[in-house]
Design an enzyme around this catalytic site. Structure first.
Site, short mmCIF file in Angstrom:
data_model
loop_
_atom_site.label_atom_id
_atom_site.label_comp_id
_atom_site.label_asym_id
_atom_site.label_seq_id
_atom_site.Cartn_x
_atom_site.Cartn_y
_atom_site.Cartn_z
N ARG A 103 -37.77 -0.13 -3.11
CA ARG A 103 -37.36 -1.44 -3.65
C ARG A 103 -36.56 -2.12 -2.57
O ARG A 103 -35.51 -1.63 -2.16
CB ARG A 103 -36.51 -1.25 -4.92
CG ARG A 103 -35.79 -2.51 -5.34
CD ARG A 103 -35.20 -2.43 -6.72
NE ARG A 103 -36.25 -2.51 -7.73
CZ ARG A 103 -36.03 -2.77 -9.00
NH1 ARG A 103 -34.80 -2.97 -9.45
NH2 ARG A 103 -37.02 -2.83 -9.87
N HIS A 130 -43.94 -7.27 -7.92
CA HIS A 130 -43.43 -6.16 -8.75
C HIS A 130 -44.63 -5.53 -9.47
O HIS A 130 -44.74 -5.60 -10.70
CB HIS A 130 -42.39 -6.69 -9.74
CG HIS A 130 -41.49 -5.63 -10.31
ND1 HIS A 130 -41.59 -4.29 -9.96
CD2 HIS A 130 -40.47 -5.70 -11.22
CE1 HIS A 130 -40.66 -3.60 -10.63
NE2 HIS A 130 -39.98 -4.43 -11.39
N GLN A 133 -44.25 -2.99 -12.54
CA GLN A 133 -43.88 -3.64 -13.79
C GLN A 133 -45.11 -4.26 -14.45
O GLN A 133 -45.29 -4.17 -15.67
CB GLN A 133 -42.84 -4.73 -13.52
CG GLN A 133 -42.40 -5.50 -14.75
CD GLN A 133 -41.61 -4.64 -15.73
OE1 GLN A 133 -40.62 -4.03 -15.34
NE2 GLN A 133 -42.05 -4.58 -16.98
N ARG A 293 -43.18 1.60 -18.44
CA ARG A 293 -42.96 1.79 -17.00
C ARG A 293 -43.17 3.25 -16.65
O ARG A 293 -43.79 3.59 -15.65
CB ARG A 293 -41.52 1.39 -16.62
CG ARG A 293 -41.20 -0.09 -16.70
CD ARG A 293 -41.93 -0.91 -15.68
NE ARG A 293 -41.70 -0.48 -14.31
CZ ARG A 293 -40.67 -0.86 -13.56
NH1 ARG A 293 -39.79 -1.70 -14.04
NH2 ARG A 293 -40.53 -0.44 -12.30
N1 NVA Z 1 -37.28 -11.17 -10.80
C1 NVA Z 1 -36.32 -10.12 -11.06
C2 NVA Z 1 -36.99 -8.92 -11.63
C3 NVA Z 1 -36.06 -7.79 -11.98
C4 NVA Z 1 -36.76 -6.60 -12.48
C5 NVA Z 1 -35.59 -9.78 -9.76
O1 NVA Z 1 -36.24 -9.69 -8.72
O2 NVA Z 1 -34.38 -9.59 -9.82
N1 CP Z 2 -37.72 -4.25 -14.78
C1 CP Z 2 -37.14 -3.58 -13.77
O1 CP Z 2 -37.69 -3.37 -12.68
O2 CP Z 2 -35.91 -3.08 -14.09
P1 CP Z 2 -34.86 -2.45 -13.09
O3 CP Z 2 -34.40 -3.52 -12.16
O4 CP Z 2 -33.77 -1.94 -13.98
O5 CP Z 2 -35.52 -1.33 -12.33
#
Ligand code: NVA
Ligand code: CP
Length: 306
Positions: A103, A130, A133, A293
């Site tokens: 990430r 993502h 997700q 997930r």
């Molecule tokens: N768009 C959000 C998704 C979090 C899971 C972010 O990147 O923070």
């Molecule tokens: N939806 C998602 O990716 O959640 P986190 O940021 O908690 O991993």
């Protein structure tokens, strides 16, 4: 040859459906206590340059349930944090691990990691994508609607990582897609081009508008995400103003189909992108989505690491 999952478009429609079918099976097996140690003896490294609840816990637990193990690697603890190049890190980690989930911020960084690794790399969220997700979202949609054919997905909010991966994934499996974002927050041109190409090929409609009311009309699935993503915290107040009118409220939901479902990748900001009332009413699908997930990623791990 190794396969990476760096962006949603790395998967064909057939590969997406294969992953979802395996995810359904793994979910069934988990619920019935059927052991499925497909990754016995395998290790997954998990590099985090941003916070996480779902991604971290579901990948770590998923590897354990598959008979392998997972290592949480915070970038500030790794030598990356002190300037060791990502290409060297990639080569070293490839000698120890069977796969890496990362990430991070820039999509370029994950590409460099993949180019220099001999093991599969999985995108656990970047500024652009993502995909894990979205696989969970597709799994949830199929659980609630039984099939994808001809359904309409509506996304209201920021043209961010979730929007990009959702557009690609939903169109590929044969759903129509409409997105409403404020003028200065629409998806990048490269995703607009990609969306139109995929929609043409899949013979479905893709529409981009600034009007939430227009986008939500007759939608089967309504999706939103935070207005300020990780890394954009300093813009949060400005975005609250700029996204005025883009909150999913009961009034806006009247435009969607009567039996529509609502999804949100979480974390959610109630009374910003989604009203408390809509969130509470649709919490079953939202928390099923969070659970999925685990199952969807286990399927990805089996497909890529086994
Ligand atoms: N768009 C959000 C998704 C979090 C899971 C972010 O990147 O923070
Ligand atoms: N939806 C998602 O990716 O959640 P986190 O940021 O908690 O991993």
């Amino acid at each position: 040859m190794k396969k990476d999952l760096l962006k949603m478009n790395d998967l064909s429609k057939e590969e997406i459906l294969d992953i979802l079918n395996l995810a359904d099976q793994l979910k069934y097996e988990k619920k019935h206590n059927i052991i499925h140690h497909h990754l016995k003896g395998k290790s997954l490294g998990m590099i985090f340059e941003k916070s996480s609840t779902r991604t971290r816990v579901s990948f770590e637990t998923g590897m354990f349930q598959l008979g392998g193990n997972a290592l949480f690697l915070s970038s500030s603890d790794l030598q990356i944090g002190r300037g060791e190049p990502i290409c060297d890190t990639a080569k070293v980690l490839s000698r120890y691990l069977d796969g890496i989930m990362i990430r991070t911020f820039k999509q370029k960084e994950i590409q460099t990691l993949a180019e220099n690794s001999s093991i599969p790399i999985i995108n656990g969220l970047t500024d652009d994508e993502h995909p894990c997700q979205v696989l969970a979202d597709l799994m949830t949609i199929r659980e609630y609607k039984n099939s994808f054919d001809g359904l309409k997905v509506c996304y209201i909010g920021d043209g961010n990582n979730m929007a990009n991966s959702l557009i690609v994934g939903c169109l590929k499996v044969g759903m129509h897609f409409s997105i409403a974002s404020p003028k200065d927050y629409t998806i990048k041109d490269e995703y607009l081009t990609l969306a139109n190409e995929i929609a043409d090929k899949a013979k479905v409609n893709f529409t981009l508008t600034t009007s939430p009311k227009e986008a939500i009309k007759d939608a089967d699935i309504v999706i939103t995400d935070v207005w300020a993503s990780m890394g954009q915290e300093s813009e949060a107040q400005k975005r609250i103003k700029d996204f005025n009118g883009y909150c999913i409220t009961p009034q806006l939901m009247k435009g969607a189909k009567e039996d529509s479902i609502v999804l949100h990748c979480l974390p959610a900001h109630r009374e910003e992108e989604i009203s408390t009332e809509v969130f509470e009413k649709h919490q079953s699908s939202i928390f099923d989505e969070a659970e999925n997930r685990l199952h969807a990623q286990k399927a990805v791990l089996v497909k890529l690491l086994k």
